[in-house]
Design a protein around this motif. Structure first.
Motif, PDB file in Angstrom:
ATOM      1  N   MET A 228       0.820  -1.194   0.000  1.00 64.96           N
ATOM      2  CA  MET A 228       0.000   0.000   0.000  1.00 64.96           C
ATOM      3  C   MET A 228       0.864   1.257   0.000  1.00 64.96           C
ATOM      4  O   MET A 228       0.580   2.201  -0.705  1.00 64.96           O
ATOM      5  N   ASP A 229       1.919   1.253   0.815  1.00 71.08           N
ATOM      6  CA  ASP A 229       2.789   2.423   0.863  1.00 71.08           C
ATOM      7  C   ASP A 229       3.534   2.615  -0.449  1.00 71.08           C
ATOM      8  O   ASP A 229       3.787   3.742  -0.863  1.00 71.08           O
TER       9      ASP A 229
ATOM     10  N   ASP B 177       2.404   1.919  -3.437  1.00 68.96           N
ATOM     11  CA  ASP B 177       1.477   2.529  -4.388  1.00 68.96           C
ATOM     12  C   ASP B 177       1.356   4.027  -4.163  1.00 68.96           C
ATOM     13  O   ASP B 177       1.344   4.808  -5.115  1.00 68.96           O
ATOM     14  N   LEU B 178       1.247   4.435  -2.904  1.00 69.22           N
ATOM     15  CA  LEU B 178       1.139   5.863  -2.612  1.00 69.22           C
ATOM     16  C   LEU B 178       2.413   6.600  -2.975  1.00 69.22           C
ATOM     17  O   LEU B 178       2.374   7.739  -3.456  1.00 69.22           O
ATOM     18  N   ASN B 179       3.558   5.957  -2.758  1.00 68.32           N
ATOM     19  CA  ASN B 179       4.820   6.583  -3.135  1.00 68.32           C
ATOM     20  C   ASN B 179       4.926   6.753  -4.646  1.00 68.32           C
ATOM     21  O   ASN B 179       5.397   7.785  -5.132  1.00 68.32           O
ATOM     22  N   LEU B 180       4.483   5.750  -5.393  1.00 68.05           N
ATOM     23  CA  LEU B 180       4.523   5.859  -6.853  1.00 68.05           C
ATOM     24  C   LEU B 180       3.583   6.952  -7.360  1.00 68.05           C
ATOM     25  O   LEU B 180       3.919   7.676  -8.298  1.00 68.05           O
ATOM     26  N   ILE B 181       2.426   7.056  -6.745  1.00 61.56           N
ATOM     27  CA  ILE B 181       1.495   8.117  -7.134  1.00 61.56           C
ATOM     28  C   ILE B 181       2.088   9.478  -6.821  1.00 61.56           C
ATOM     29  O   ILE B 181       2.005  10.414  -7.625  1.00 61.56           O
TER      30      ILE B 181
ATOM     31  N   LYS C  95       4.796  10.218  -9.381  1.00 62.03           N
ATOM     32  CA  LYS C  95       4.189  10.515 -10.678  1.00 62.03           C
ATOM     33  C   LYS C  95       3.588  11.918 -10.711  1.00 62.03           C
ATOM     34  O   LYS C  95       3.690  12.634 -11.700  1.00 62.03           O
TER      35      LYS C  95
END
Length: 92
Positions: free
Chosen positions: A1-2, A4-8, A11
């Motif tokens: 989950m973390d 995914d948030l880091n990639l967002i 981006k």
């Protein structure tokens, strides 16, 4: 989950980083920084524009053309050709 948030976050922050480097540090920036920033900002917009175009324009055209070409003769017996049904039973 973390992850995914880091990639967002990465981006979403890349275009801003390119803009800040190009505007505030022009000696250390490359000429392609604003182009890369605008491409990164515009890529979601291009995706949604293409999705909207497909859903509102292209898909109805395909559905209409398949509906016109799908006119098959029904093989089910009509009421005139069907055998008479038995009368309903009285359950009283």
């Amino acid at each position: 989950m973390d992850l995914d948030l880091n990639l967002i976050f990465i981006k979403k922050s890349q275009p801003a980083i390119f803009h800040v480097l190009y505007i505030f540090y022009p000696a250390q920036s490359w000429p392609w920084f604003p182009i890369a920033a605008f491409l990164l900002i515009g890529s979601p917009w291009i995706f949604w524009l293409l999705t909207f175009t497909y859903a509102s324009c292209i898909k109805p055209l395909f559905l209409a053309s398949t509906a016109e070409n799908n006119r098959q003769i029904s093989r089910r017996p009509t009421t005139r050709n069907a055998p008479p049904s038995p009368p309903p039973r009285n359950r009283c």
